[in-house]
Motif scaffolding. Structure first.
Motif, short mmCIF file in Angstrom:
data_model
loop_
_atom_site.label_atom_id
_atom_site.label_comp_id
_atom_site.label_asym_id
_atom_site.label_seq_id
_atom_site.Cartn_x
_atom_site.Cartn_y
_atom_site.Cartn_z
N ILE A 156 -10.30 15.17 -2.59
CA ILE A 156 -9.57 14.05 -2.01
C ILE A 156 -8.07 14.36 -2.09
CG2 ILE A 156 -11.33 12.33 -2.64
CD1 ILE A 156 -9.41 11.36 -4.87
N ILE A 190 -4.60 12.15 -2.37
CA ILE A 190 -4.26 10.76 -2.69
C ILE A 190 -2.80 10.65 -3.07
CG2 ILE A 190 -5.17 11.10 -5.05
CD1 ILE A 190 -6.05 8.09 -4.92
N ASP A 206 0.37 8.45 6.50
CA ASP A 206 1.29 7.95 7.53
C ASP A 206 1.72 9.06 8.48
OD1 ASP A 206 3.49 9.31 6.41
OD2 ASP A 206 4.32 7.53 5.46
N HIS A 207 2.55 8.71 9.47
CA HIS A 207 2.88 9.69 10.50
C HIS A 207 3.77 10.82 9.99
CE1 HIS A 207 6.15 6.76 10.54
NE2 HIS A 207 6.92 7.70 11.02
N LYS A 208 4.37 10.61 8.82
CA LYS A 208 5.17 11.72 8.26
C LYS A 208 4.31 12.64 7.40
CE LYS A 208 9.64 10.13 9.17
NZ LYS A 208 11.04 9.97 8.76
N GLY A 242 -11.99 8.65 4.65
CA GLY A 242 -12.37 8.20 3.31
C GLY A 242 -11.93 9.13 2.20
N ARG A 243 -11.44 10.31 2.55
CA ARG A 243 -11.03 11.24 1.50
C ARG A 243 -9.53 11.51 1.46
NH1 ARG A 243 -13.20 16.37 1.30
NH2 ARG A 243 -14.18 16.45 3.36
N ILE A 278 -6.32 9.28 0.86
CA ILE A 278 -6.24 7.91 0.37
C ILE A 278 -4.80 7.48 0.13
CG2 ILE A 278 -6.99 6.36 -1.48
CD1 ILE A 278 -9.40 8.42 -1.82
N GLU A 279 -4.38 6.48 0.88
CA GLU A 279 -3.07 5.87 0.71
C GLU A 279 -3.10 5.03 -0.56
OE1 GLU A 279 -0.67 6.46 3.16
OE2 GLU A 279 0.67 5.44 1.76
N THR A 280 -1.98 4.97 -1.28
CA THR A 280 -1.98 4.19 -2.53
C THR A 280 -0.82 3.21 -2.59
OG1 THR A 280 -0.50 5.57 -3.85
CG2 THR A 280 -2.80 6.27 -3.72
N PRO A 281 -0.94 2.22 -3.43
CA PRO A 281 0.22 1.40 -3.78
C PRO A 281 1.23 2.24 -4.56
CG PRO A 281 -1.86 0.38 -4.53
CD PRO A 281 -2.16 1.80 -4.13
N LEU A 282 2.37 1.65 -4.89
CA LEU A 282 3.37 2.32 -5.72
C LEU A 282 2.94 2.19 -7.18
CD1 LEU A 282 5.09 1.37 -3.06
CD2 LEU A 282 7.01 2.00 -4.51
N SER A 283 2.04 3.04 -7.59
CA SER A 283 1.42 2.92 -8.92
C SER A 283 1.13 4.32 -9.44
CB SER A 283 0.11 2.12 -8.81
OG SER A 283 0.35 0.83 -8.28
N PRO A 335 18.26 12.08 7.09
CA PRO A 335 17.59 11.71 5.86
C PRO A 335 16.21 12.36 5.79
CG PRO A 335 17.28 10.00 7.48
CD PRO A 335 18.15 11.04 8.12
N PHE A 336 15.56 12.13 4.71
CA PHE A 336 14.29 12.80 4.46
C PHE A 336 13.13 12.01 5.03
CE2 PHE A 336 17.23 14.84 1.95
CZ PHE A 336 16.76 16.09 1.70
N GLU A 371 -1.69 -2.15 -12.50
CA GLU A 371 -1.90 -1.17 -11.43
C GLU A 371 -3.40 -0.94 -11.21
OE1 GLU A 371 0.34 2.38 -12.28
OE2 GLU A 371 2.27 1.35 -12.23
N TYR A 424 -9.36 -1.19 -3.33
CA TYR A 424 -10.32 -0.20 -2.83
C TYR A 424 -11.76 -0.73 -2.90
CZ TYR A 424 -6.49 3.23 -3.35
OH TYR A 424 -5.30 3.93 -3.27
N GLU A 441 4.07 -3.51 -7.17
CA GLU A 441 2.85 -2.73 -7.47
C GLU A 441 3.00 -1.87 -8.72
OE1 GLU A 441 2.65 -0.79 -3.66
OE2 GLU A 441 2.73 -2.75 -2.73
#
Ligand SMILES: Cc1ncc(C[n+]2csc(CCOP(=O)(O)OP(=O)(O)O)c2C)c(N)n1
Ligand SMILES: Cc1ncc(C[n+]2csc(CCOP(=O)(O)OP(=O)(O)O)c2C)c(N)n1
Ligand SMILES: [Mg+2]
Ligand SMILES: [Mg+2]
Lengths: 355, 309, 309, 355
Positions: free
Chosen positions: A30, A32, A38-40, A55-56, A58-63, A354-355, B154, B162, C148
């Motif tokens: 995976i 993650i 995203d598009h970048k 499904g493999r 995986i976008e995540t929260p800021l965590s 910018p980046f 978190e 999920y 988050e």
């Protein structure tokens, strides 16, 4: 394993190829992290993989902390997680999981578990990255038994190392990728095949001085060596690559031959790669040194934002050439002309944020 | 199994854990166990009740206070004792000690001594099962104090977002070392958990393994059906000091009366007849485990650098 | 101040911020500003409304998207522009750039580019004031994404537990870089915050500086009276790309129509007459700031190693 | 500043005295952390201070990250926070605040803020501390510009250093206290007054070999030196103390004199204190070394729990004496008898858990 590569390839392409291969290789892989879908796509290295491997990716929260823990839990349960941080600085939120957990999960339980996973940390530089987007934190992780820390300096090194990490190695690997290399093109056939993908690389043979370098400083070292060769100074260049397991023999053989050592790293000197390489020489045979070691790295301060400060914060081609020439000739007026172009520094000029 | 058989079996398991820990207390002054021990005495029913409802393929992620869950989930006792002794025949060859128990063959997936740090690991286990299409829930056991760590927030968010079948099991003994809940928490644990869209359940009778078993069965059945996380809070009571074999009522951070009131409801204290009936067989088993441990070799230089990478 | 005067003054402040950022966009292709810029365009009313209700002794802790709060709280414009230029006459002598603005003399206590990392710092500011018996609230501004982070949970708990007057101000623009709320959050921000025993308030009209000012005044009055924290969520809209001077509707992660609907309600877009009236004076001020920046010296080797320890 | 001390004092008493002084010194000081108000009071170093200084000794939830951030916020607003971690390992949860924030808050804003604060991290050892309660993480922090990292090895060093940190120094200080020293008594008059409280200390003069040591390894070094002196080997012992700013001159003067160097640290060698000291010598004048440097530290693994493994995990007096004698005599059969008692190891035997 044989890898067939196009004759030229960017660092980014190397990463994108390595990511796609890792995903195609096995259904256990995976990817993650924040922005992986995203598009970048992590500077173009994971783009569209979520469509190809649903499904493999995986976008995540800021965590960062819990996502790293999730990777550890995935790894001990059969996944191969690849976790991204678009700046190594954000990896500091994950050190508890990386150092207290990932690095120890195998040993602490007497070998009952394995933690195969790859953490990609991008080192920022230029265009006002400032104090919190520019750190090159390899030595924090390389200090810790259980973590394998690599700093690939070419697309080829990326491919061989990541393939090895994903397919063969069963422990956590932390890789530091340098943002400024993403856009650079490399000839892929210039490197001899390596027996150990995690091993150090002898980049150039020479007899006057040994330059041990990491990451983008390998490029600076190669350019410096090319320039110095025109003025009668013959540099041997070693790409340390795996900073957690430097090739002691390669370093000692080289320094024994040249008697002179320059270490060029992307971070601060104290407790850094320079220190570690000096330890190897001092423990093995300091008598081979015919002069004090010269260490190049970031100035002893957080990274300032202003371009004019950044220019003096990082060692550039001028400084590298000057330092090497001084060391080899044994005097400040070494007679080697300093090139007017600044090499990587020139490149950085074209690198617009910018980046 | 009749209600009575079931009661007796769970009682036996809980008693077994207590007797093992009492053996640890007995042995401790001999310095044979040179490892900080965080005893579960008073809290055994939680492990026993929860694990009754779990299947072999379900995983538990535990803490430094892990003897009870390790045993309740089926971790082998002789190897546990040998691990406490720091012997080569211990479950982790002496590298783990009391604080880092694991037995992956029965789903005990490791214990951490950094509070809260297995919570996200358990979420990862749940994700692995989903991706690899393996059955089995992830259960993570932690104390009330662990909910104060950022990683808890978190992890709840990740599991809910999920939709992963992770059971967050909080053993609330009202204490983190010597600090009370009121000194540490502005929230109520379950109300807080519900704000993540996670269903919750609370059990006040932490001595009641039957009830804990029943409720856990309901909760895990629901999780197996909908694949979603749950948070379960079981109120419980630690009888001994935070770490070590002794009691510390004299320190004054909590009242002995409170603990005694709890003991009065604890079947292991109350049902002395059943204790008397079961104890001999258990003692024999424990003595064998101790003998196994004492016969174990000491690990040495050969083991020092294995299993690092 | 009549309602009209007040409207005009807040409008002027918001417009001033927008025009400064539009100047940044204009200058950007020249590479004079070599710093990643996270523009507040579309979000200015939040900073202006909130800061209207704040007193000089109140502190704000901000983020890499910090131009608006820096200016609204009274940070000097020429020194801001010089900082973006990386000049010695910048507010931090060029060491900070766009992402790390501060002006402690007016209570701007620093901006971090590590998401969420000033939240607990603000709680510490509130604690310092209480211990040192100084007046002043701590206001910490952060995005929806910052909630988050584990540190947010820990910080809410600390502020509520200790009873500290910290205002947690979430500028909810629905995005973290390109990820939507639905991709990241299982909770509703205020419902979650209330579980810590913290009162909350939400403002949907993030373009309405008057309403934001009024509500903030009520909230801060209450905080000054009871010394407790509050969480305030203001819905807002980022018009530009996450970082950089451009637009990125073509990327497809959100619809342009959504943003245009927001713009239709934004006084800075709608009230073209007032823009026309105020713009010349503001432009003049901005031009002076640019001139100030361009006249600044470049920092150099002498500055590199100062202020490290 | 003059400090009058009783002739003998334990390390714990030194800490308790330093804490009370810091609190009495100014109403701005706070002590904050888990357990600071309980009856154990951070191993007896903060006991009852919450009664004496109400409102300024603050119990916390298990929230290392936010508590550290709170200290940073307190520091920039006029407090002097003292934050405790009963194990350095837990400090890994605070590295984002320590490295990304505390270390950079002054520089990043061009000097607009100061961050005076002290973080006390206790190194665990013995009685089955295991992988997560035993780490000695000084080099992670010493790598970072902006952080001052100290490792006091005596009550006197504690008092002078903490007083200086609290009263004079205006930046963040991270101090590593060794749990095994808490119960030891020290003669307080054996140390010459230091001009710089953060400076390295010349513990013992000698001419045959230089031992640079940190924390509890200073004690091992002193004992080894006493034993070796009886067998004709004269050791110079340097207590590095401030590992983020080692005294280069003191080290080089000593090694220049002795030609031989042993570095004895409490952590792993790679990227550790040993590496940093080797860097100093290699950069300054490696020619002064008459033999390879000998480095002593933890084995390259997480810390195992079993006592029999711990015994070989840490370097002990035997190993230290043997290593020094071998280095000085230049051969394995150096003729120096190894004492039967194990010195610190003996002491550890009396050190009975739990903690
Ligand atoms: C991150 C971290 N901080 C502090 C500690 C020290 N510590 C060990 S146990 C404990 C209390 C934990 O309380 P709780 O989670 O309620 O579990 P309990 O011990 O009550 O079972 C603390 C503070 C630790 N081990 N890890
Ligand atoms: C700890 C950390 N993780 C990741 C990032 C990269 N990053 C920069 S801004 C951002 C999104 C933040 O979203 P939000 O908090 O909603 O603020 P907004 O940008 O929308 O104002 C991310 C992920 C970061 N700077 N810090
Ligand atoms: Mg508890
Ligand atoms: Mg946002």
């Amino acid at each position: 394993m044989t890898i067939s590569l196009p004759p030229r390839m960017t660092y980014r392409d190397g990463l994108a190829t390595a990511m796609r291969r890792a995903m195609a290789e096995s259904d256990n892989t995976i990817i993650i992290g924040q922005g992986v879908t995203d598009h970048k796509g992590i500077f173009g290295t994971t783009s569209d993989l979520h469509k190809e491997f649903p499904g493999r990716v995986i976008e995540t929260p800021l965590s960062e902390d819990a996502v790293t823990g999730l990777c550890v839990g995935g790894a001990i349960n059969g996944l191969y997680p690849i976790n991204t941080h678009i700046r190594a600085d954000f990896g500091l939120l994950a050190v508890n999981q990386l150092i207290n957990m990932a690095a120890k999960y195998k040993y602490m339980f007497g070998g009952l578990f394995q933690v195969p996973m790859l953490v990609r940390m991008v080192i920022g530089r230029s265009w006002g990255q400032g104090a919190q987007h520019s750190q090159s934190l390899q030595s924090l992780f390389a200090h810790i038994p259980g973590l394998t820390v690599v700093m690939p300096s070419t697309p080829e090194a990326i491919l061989r190392t990541y393939d090895h990490a994903v397919r063969t190695h069963k422990g956590p690997v932390v890789s530091f990728e340098h943002r400024l290399m993403y856009d650079l093109s490399f000839d892929t056939d210039q490197h001899p095949p390596v027996t150990d993908p995690f091993g150090s690389r002898l980049e150039r043979r020479g007899k006057d001085v040994t330059i041990v370098a990491t990451s983008i400083m390998v490029l600076e070292a190669r350019r410096a060596a090319a320039h110095l060769a025109q003025h009668g100074i013959d540099c041997e260049v070693i790409d340390l690559h795996c900073v957690s397991r430097p090739d002691r023999k390669m370093i000692m053989d080289s320094v024994t031959k040249t008697g002179k050592l320059v270490v060029a790293d992307t971070s601060w000197l104290p407790y850094g790669v320079s220190a570690e390489v000096c330890r190897i020489v001092a423990e093995s045979d300091p008598g081979v040194l015919k002069a004090p070691v010269v260490n190049l790295g970031m100035a002893l301060a957080p990274c300032p934002t202003a371009k004019s400060l950044e220019d003096v914060y990082y060692p550039d081609l001028h400084l590298t050439i000057d330092a090497v020439a001084k060391l080899v000739r044994g005097k400040a007026d070494h007679g080697v002309p300093i090139p007017t172009h600044k090499s990587m520094t020139d490149f950085y000029k074209h690198f617009r944020g910018p980046f | 199994m009749s209600r009575n058989d079931r009661y007796q079996e769970l009682f036996r398991q809980a008693l077994r854990i207590r007797l093992v820990e009492e053996k640890v207390i007995e042995l401790y002054p001999s310095d044979k166990i040179q490892s900080p021990v965080h005893l579960s005495i008073g809290q055994e029913a939680v492990a026993v009740g929860v694990c009754e409802a779990l299947r072999p393929e379900d995983a538990v992620y535990i803490t430094y206070r892990g003897h009870a869950f390790y045993m309740a989930k089926g971790g082998p006792l002789p190897e546990l004792m040998a691990e406490l002794y720091g012997r080569r025949n211990g479950v982790s060859g002496g590298k783990a000690g009391s604080m880092h128990l694991a037995a992956p063959q029965v789903g005990v997936m490791g214990a951490s001594a950094v509070v809260g740090s297995t919570i996200s690991v358990a979420v990862g286990g749940a994700m692995a099962n989903r991706i690899l299409k393996k059955p089995g829930l992830s259960v993570v056991c932690f104390g009330d104090g662990a909910t104060e760590q950022g990683t808890y927030h978190e992890s709840l968010n990740l599991a809910s977002l999920y939709g992963l079948p992770a059971l967050f099991l909080c053993e609330n003994n009202g204490l983190a070392v010597h600090a009370s809940l009121a000194e540490r928490q502005s929230y109520r644990i379950l109300e807080h958990a519900r704000s993540y869209g996670i269903e919750t359940v609370r059990i006040d009778e932490g001595w009641d393994f039957l009830k804990i078993g029943d409720v856990t069965r309901q909760v895990t059945d629901a999780m197996r059906a909908d694949g979603r996380p749950r948070v379960m809070e079981v109120m419980t009571c630690r009888y001994k000091e935070h770490v070590g074999p002794g009691e510390d009522f004299a320190a004054g951070y909590r009242s002995q009366a409170e603990v005694e009131a709890w003991m009065a409801k604890d079947p292991l204290c109350a049902d002395t007849a059943l204790v008397a009936e079961l104890k001999p067989a258990l003692d024999a088993e424990i003595d064998q485990a101790v003998a196994f441990a004492e016969a174990g070799e000491l690990p040495g230089l050969d083991d020092l650098l294995t299993d690092v990478y």
